[in-house]
Motif scaffolding. Structure first.
Motif, PDB file in Angstrom:
ATOM      1  N   ALA A 158      -7.269   2.036  11.973  1.00 46.40           N
ATOM      2  CA  ALA A 158      -6.157   2.947  12.284  1.00 46.40           C
ATOM      3  C   ALA A 158      -6.281   4.201  11.419  1.00 46.40           C
ATOM      4  CB  ALA A 158      -4.824   2.268  12.021  1.00 46.40           C
ATOM      5  N   LYS A 159      -5.783   5.301  11.953  1.00 51.93           N
ATOM      6  CA  LYS A 159      -5.820   6.545  11.176  1.00 51.93           C
ATOM      7  C   LYS A 159      -4.436   6.876  10.632  1.00 51.93           C
ATOM      8  CE  LYS A 159      -5.675   9.176  15.437  1.00 51.93           C
ATOM      9  NZ  LYS A 159      -6.289  10.130  16.311  1.00 51.93           N
ATOM     10  N   ILE A 160      -4.414   7.663   9.574  1.00 49.44           N
ATOM     11  CA  ILE A 160      -3.157   8.072   8.944  1.00 49.44           C
ATOM     12  C   ILE A 160      -2.559   9.203   9.768  1.00 49.44           C
ATOM     13  CG2 ILE A 160      -2.103   9.049   6.872  1.00 49.44           C
ATOM     14  CD1 ILE A 160      -4.398   7.717   5.269  1.00 49.44           C
ATOM     15  N   VAL A 161      -1.364   8.976  10.341  1.00 52.79           N
ATOM     16  CA  VAL A 161      -0.724   9.989  11.179  1.00 52.79           C
ATOM     17  C   VAL A 161       0.527  10.589  10.538  1.00 52.79           C
ATOM     18  CG1 VAL A 161      -1.686   9.107  13.349  1.00 52.79           C
ATOM     19  CG2 VAL A 161       0.530   8.244  12.533  1.00 52.79           C
ATOM     20  N   SER A 162       1.009   9.967   9.445  1.00 50.00           N
ATOM     21  CA  SER A 162       2.155  10.546   8.738  1.00 50.00           C
ATOM     22  C   SER A 162       2.109  10.117   7.277  1.00 50.00           C
ATOM     23  CB  SER A 162       3.485  10.124   9.371  1.00 50.00           C
ATOM     24  OG  SER A 162       3.719   8.750   9.166  1.00 50.00           O
ATOM     25  N   ILE A 163       2.706  10.951   6.435  1.00 46.14           N
ATOM     26  CA  ILE A 163       2.820  10.622   5.019  1.00 46.14           C
ATOM     27  C   ILE A 163       4.117  11.222   4.500  1.00 46.14           C
ATOM     28  CG2 ILE A 163       1.397  12.602   4.326  1.00 46.14           C
ATOM     29  CD1 ILE A 163       0.413  10.796   1.946  1.00 46.14           C
ATOM     30  N   VAL A 164       4.850  10.420   3.731  1.00 40.66           N
ATOM     31  CA  VAL A 164       6.115  10.865   3.145  1.00 40.66           C
ATOM     32  C   VAL A 164       6.019  10.654   1.637  1.00 40.66           C
ATOM     33  CG1 VAL A 164       8.614  10.516   3.051  1.00 40.66           C
ATOM     34  CG2 VAL A 164       7.400  10.199   5.221  1.00 40.66           C
ATOM     35  N   LYS A 165       6.305  11.729   0.905  1.00 36.51           N
ATOM     36  CA  LYS A 165       6.310  11.666  -0.555  1.00 36.51           C
ATOM     37  C   LYS A 165       7.721  11.342  -1.006  1.00 36.51           C
ATOM     38  CE  LYS A 165       3.761  15.324  -1.964  1.00 36.51           C
ATOM     39  NZ  LYS A 165       3.488  16.590  -2.638  1.00 36.51           N
ATOM     40  N   LYS A 166       7.897  10.154  -1.568  1.00 39.83           N
ATOM     41  CA  LYS A 166       9.200   9.753  -2.113  1.00 39.83           C
ATOM     42  C   LYS A 166       9.165   9.955  -3.623  1.00 39.83           C
ATOM     43  CE  LYS A 166      10.720   7.482   1.708  1.00 39.83           C
ATOM     44  NZ  LYS A 166      11.972   7.263   2.282  1.00 39.83           N
ATOM     45  N   THR A 167      10.272   9.695  -4.289  1.00 38.76           N
ATOM     46  CA  THR A 167      10.348   9.870  -5.734  1.00 38.76           C
ATOM     47  C   THR A 167       9.338   8.988  -6.466  1.00 38.76           C
ATOM     48  OG1 THR A 167      12.705  10.274  -5.457  1.00 38.76           O
ATOM     49  CG2 THR A 167      11.935   9.931  -7.696  1.00 38.76           C
ATOM     50  N   THR A 168       9.222   7.734  -6.031  1.00 39.53           N
ATOM     51  CA  THR A 168       8.348   6.808  -6.742  1.00 39.53           C
ATOM     52  C   THR A 168       7.210   6.261  -5.887  1.00 39.53           C
ATOM     53  OG1 THR A 168       9.766   4.945  -6.166  1.00 39.53           O
ATOM     54  CG2 THR A 168      10.222   6.055  -8.264  1.00 39.53           C
ATOM     55  N   SER A 169       7.081   6.744  -4.661  1.00 43.05           N
ATOM     56  CA  SER A 169       6.070   6.163  -3.776  1.00 43.05           C
ATOM     57  C   SER A 169       5.631   7.126  -2.686  1.00 43.05           C
ATOM     58  CB  SER A 169       6.621   4.890  -3.130  1.00 43.05           C
ATOM     59  OG  SER A 169       7.722   5.209  -2.294  1.00 43.05           O
ATOM     60  N   PHE A 170       4.595   6.702  -1.965  1.00 37.98           N
ATOM     61  CA  PHE A 170       4.156   7.351  -0.730  1.00 37.98           C
ATOM     62  C   PHE A 170       4.346   6.343   0.388  1.00 37.98           C
ATOM     63  CE2 PHE A 170       1.410   9.774  -3.669  1.00 37.98           C
ATOM     64  CZ  PHE A 170       1.605  11.056  -3.204  1.00 37.98           C
ATOM     65  N   GLU A 171       4.872   6.792   1.534  1.00 35.01           N
ATOM     66  CA  GLU A 171       4.914   5.965   2.730  1.00 35.01           C
ATOM     67  C   GLU A 171       3.921   6.567   3.711  1.00 35.01           C
ATOM     68  OE1 GLU A 171       8.735   5.245   4.480  1.00 35.01           O
ATOM     69  OE2 GLU A 171       9.497   4.327   2.642  1.00 35.01           O
ATOM     70  N   VAL A 172       2.937   5.769   4.089  1.00 31.48           N
ATOM     71  CA  VAL A 172       1.858   6.243   4.945  1.00 31.48           C
ATOM     72  C   VAL A 172       1.958   5.548   6.293  1.00 31.48           C
ATOM     73  CG1 VAL A 172      -0.649   6.340   5.183  1.00 31.48           C
ATOM     74  CG2 VAL A 172       0.379   6.683   2.945  1.00 31.48           C
ATOM     75  N   GLY A 173       2.161   6.333   7.354  1.00 27.76           N
ATOM     76  CA  GLY A 173       2.243   5.784   8.707  1.00 27.76           C
ATOM     77  C   GLY A 173       0.884   5.801   9.366  1.00 27.76           C
ATOM     78  N   LEU A 174       0.519   4.679   9.971  1.00 27.16           N
ATOM     79  CA  LEU A 174      -0.774   4.570  10.643  1.00 27.16           C
ATOM     80  C   LEU A 174      -0.605   4.641  12.156  1.00 27.16           C
ATOM     81  CD1 LEU A 174      -2.383   1.704   8.522  1.00 27.16           C
ATOM     82  CD2 LEU A 174      -2.392   4.164   8.106  1.00 27.16           C
ATOM     83  N   SER A 175      -1.690   4.947  12.833  1.00 24.99           N
ATOM     84  CA  SER A 175      -1.656   5.117  14.285  1.00 24.99           C
ATOM     85  C   SER A 175      -1.317   3.832  15.031  1.00 24.99           C
ATOM     86  CB  SER A 175      -2.988   5.679  14.782  1.00 24.99           C
ATOM     87  OG  SER A 175      -4.067   4.862  14.350  1.00 24.99           O
ATOM     88  N   ASP A 176      -1.413   2.670  14.374  1.00 24.82           N
ATOM     89  CA  ASP A 176      -1.078   1.408  15.032  1.00 24.82           C
ATOM     90  C   ASP A 176       0.362   0.969  14.768  1.00 24.82           C
ATOM     91  OD1 ASP A 176      -1.245   0.620  12.389  1.00 24.82           O
ATOM     92  OD2 ASP A 176      -2.838  -0.859  12.711  1.00 24.82           O
ATOM     93  N   GLY A 177       1.179   1.853  14.160  1.00 28.70           N
ATOM     94  CA  GLY A 177       2.583   1.550  13.935  1.00 28.70           C
ATOM     95  C   GLY A 177       2.888   0.900  12.599  1.00 28.70           C
ATOM     96  N   VAL A 178       1.877   0.609  11.815  1.00 28.47           N
ATOM     97  CA  VAL A 178       2.082   0.002  10.500  1.00 28.47           C
ATOM     98  C   VAL A 178       2.393   1.106   9.496  1.00 28.47           C
ATOM     99  CG1 VAL A 178       0.899  -1.221   8.610  1.00 28.47           C
ATOM    100  CG2 VAL A 178       0.598  -1.967  10.975  1.00 28.47           C
ATOM    101  N   VAL A 179       3.303   0.825   8.557  1.00 25.05           N
ATOM    102  CA  VAL A 179       3.600   1.741   7.458  1.00 25.05           C
ATOM    103  C   VAL A 179       3.199   1.053   6.165  1.00 25.05           C
ATOM    104  CG1 VAL A 179       5.394   2.996   6.208  1.00 25.05           C
ATOM    105  CG2 VAL A 179       5.496   2.839   8.694  1.00 25.05           C
TER     106      VAL A 179
END
Length: 155
Positions: free
Chosen positions: A118-139
């Motif tokens: 799966a490829k990385i289609v989204s990324i969110v920078k939080k205060t203490t973490s990164f949330e990385v969304g993949l093309s298969d729906g997994v975060v």
């Protein structure tokens, strides 16, 4: 009868105040397509990572107590959020891959090794973490240092 008239006046006054307050709040947000309304760092990020993409809309969110932030929507559907200082806080490329330079190398390597293609289609920078969304729906959730923490399925 006098109290009924007073109640009507009070209700009309309250409705007026609520309506005026809502209208006043609406003028805080502004919409534009002009990149020069963004902080310099945000302009440079767009130029570096999305050089050919056209801006569809920029929403300038002015908050009463918080600082201003910026929501940028590109014509290709990508949405990018920037802080008041112009630092990106989230990038959502929908089905396209997030530009490699925006994802920390340790996270890219982990996803390449463990992401089942799966490829990385989204990324969110939080205060203490990164949330990385993949093309298969997994975060996937990573620490700010890029260490894997957990997985969740998108809602």
């Amino acid at each position: 009868i006098k109290t009924i008239n007073n109640m009507k006046k009070l209700i009309l006054f309250l409705l007026f105040v609520l309506t005026a307050g809502g209208a006043a709040y609406a003028i805080f947000d502004q919409y534009t397509i002009s990149r020069d309304k963004l902080p310099q760092e945000a302009q440079e990020m767009l130029k570096e990572y999305f050089p050919k993409a056209k801006v569809g809309m920029i929403k300038v969110d002015k908050h009463l107590l918080k600082k201003t932030d910026y929501d940028v929507r590109l014509v290709n559907g990508t949405t990018i959020e920037f802080s008041n200082a112009g630092k990106w806080t989230s990038v959502d490329c929908k089905t396209r891959e997030v530009p490699e330079g925006l994802v920390p190398k340790t996270i890219r390597n982990y996803v390449k090794k463990n992401g089942n293609g799966a490829k990385i289609v989204s990324i969110v920078k939080k205060t203490t973490s990164f949330e990385v969304g993949l093309s298969d729906g997994v975060v996937m959730i990573f620490s700010r240092l890029g260490q894997f923490k957990s997985v969740k399925l998108e809602e």
